[in-house]
Design an enzyme around this catalytic site. Sequence first.
Site, PDB file in Angstrom:
ATOM      1  N   GLY A 134     -34.200  16.452 -13.497  1.00  0.00           N
ATOM      2  CA  GLY A 134     -32.905  17.136 -13.465  1.00  0.00           C
ATOM      3  C   GLY A 134     -32.951  18.649 -13.414  1.00  0.00           C
ATOM      4  CB  SER A 135     -35.529  21.225 -12.692  1.00  0.00           C
ATOM      5  OG  SER A 135     -35.953  20.975 -11.384  1.00  0.00           O
ATOM      6  CG  ASN A 136     -33.137  20.855  -7.635  1.00  0.00           C
ATOM      7  OD1 ASN A 136     -33.031  21.922  -7.034  1.00  0.00           O
ATOM      8  ND2 ASN A 136     -34.242  20.110  -7.587  1.00  0.00           N
ATOM      9  CG  HIS A 152     -36.686  16.281   1.595  1.00  0.00           C
ATOM     10  ND1 HIS A 152     -36.989  15.053   1.057  1.00  0.00           N
ATOM     11  CD2 HIS A 152     -37.718  16.605   2.405  1.00  0.00           C
ATOM     12  CE1 HIS A 152     -38.153  14.655   1.520  1.00  0.00           C
ATOM     13  NE2 HIS A 152     -38.625  15.571   2.340  1.00  0.00           N
ATOM     14  CG  ASN A 164     -31.192  14.684  -0.477  1.00  0.00           C
ATOM     15  OD1 ASN A 164     -31.284  14.489  -1.692  1.00  0.00           O
ATOM     16  ND2 ASN A 164     -32.222  14.497   0.343  1.00  0.00           N
TER      17      ASN A 164
HETATM   18  C1  GRF Z   1     -36.923  17.701  -6.188  1.00  0.00           C
HETATM   19  O1  GRF Z   1     -38.176  18.103  -5.718  1.00  0.00           O
HETATM   20  C2  GRF Z   1     -36.020  17.342  -5.049  1.00  0.00           C
HETATM   21  O2  GRF Z   1     -36.232  18.090  -3.908  1.00  0.00           O
HETATM   22  C3  GRF Z   1     -36.400  15.899  -4.792  1.00  0.00           C
HETATM   23  O3  GRF Z   1     -36.601  15.351  -6.069  1.00  0.00           O
HETATM   24  C4  GRF Z   1     -37.014  16.387  -6.957  1.00  0.00           C
HETATM   25  C5  GRF Z   1     -36.062  16.380  -8.110  1.00  0.00           C
HETATM   26  O4  GRF Z   1     -36.436  17.322  -9.083  1.00  0.00           O
HETATM   27  N1  GRF Z   1     -35.387  15.217  -4.014  1.00  0.00           N
HETATM   28  P1  GRF Z   1     -35.481  17.606 -10.296  1.00  0.00           P
HETATM   29  O5  GRF Z   1     -35.149  16.261 -10.931  1.00  0.00           O
HETATM   30  O6  GRF Z   1     -34.260  18.296  -9.776  1.00  0.00           O
HETATM   31  O7  GRF Z   1     -36.261  18.467 -11.232  1.00  0.00           O
END
Ligand code: GRF
Length: 222
Positions: free
Chosen positions: A27-29, A129, A127
């Site tokens: 969940g860092s994003n 990626h 999304n």
């Molecule tokens: C990220 O690298 C994103 O690009 C991919 O999954 C990963 C999720 O990372 N789709 P986080 O859970 O947001 O830390």
Amino acid sequence: MRRKRTTRKVIVTSGRCRVAVLASGRGSNFRALAERCQDTTFPAEVACLITDDRSADAVAIADAFGVPWFAVDAGEKRGRLKAGAETEIVAQCESARADLVVLAGFMRILEDAAGGLLDRFRGRVMNIHPSLLPSFKGLYAQRQALEYGVKVAGCTVHFVDASVDGGPIVLQSAVPVHDDDAVESLRARILAEEHRILVRAVELYARGRLRTEGRRVLGTDE
Ligand code: GRF
């Protein structure tokens, strides 16, 4: 001669763009977006988190930010969702009055079926990626890039369509690949850029700046 009256169309906005985030893991994003949305002058807010794993770190982040979260029973395996799970996701997004849906590490494939998420939120699902698409689609994108031997790697925010990692590109960011990189160091360098461009893509969307012409998403120039 009487002048023809012109009516200016007034677009009434009822506040900030409401974003539903779907995440399966760390969940860092999601955190990067939730943090940015704490600024009430930012044009978007996180309406809810939806996860397929109630023990995901993303859930603790939602609690920390006071974001309502829902866990869907998506079935045992990664990949396809169990029957009925996507209907539940759509219902949660609708009841959260989401304007935009962001897949931020959601490790499931969405069906392009009538009444599914891509149908009900057509053109409103993004999304993130971890590669410069169209290179290195699918899982383990950073490992794919390293093993291929590219000198430049990066990440992409794109609109989601029925293809896997193939929808129109909103933003990309490139990072160098160094001689001594391992998957972890490259992943960390890319991740920092993911956080930046995901927040920016949501901001551009929320400000109504993006328009799509065929495969091209315009309105992203700095
Ligand atoms: C990220 O690298 C994103 O690009 C991919 O999954 C990963 C999720 O990372 N789709 P986080 O859970 O947001 O830390």
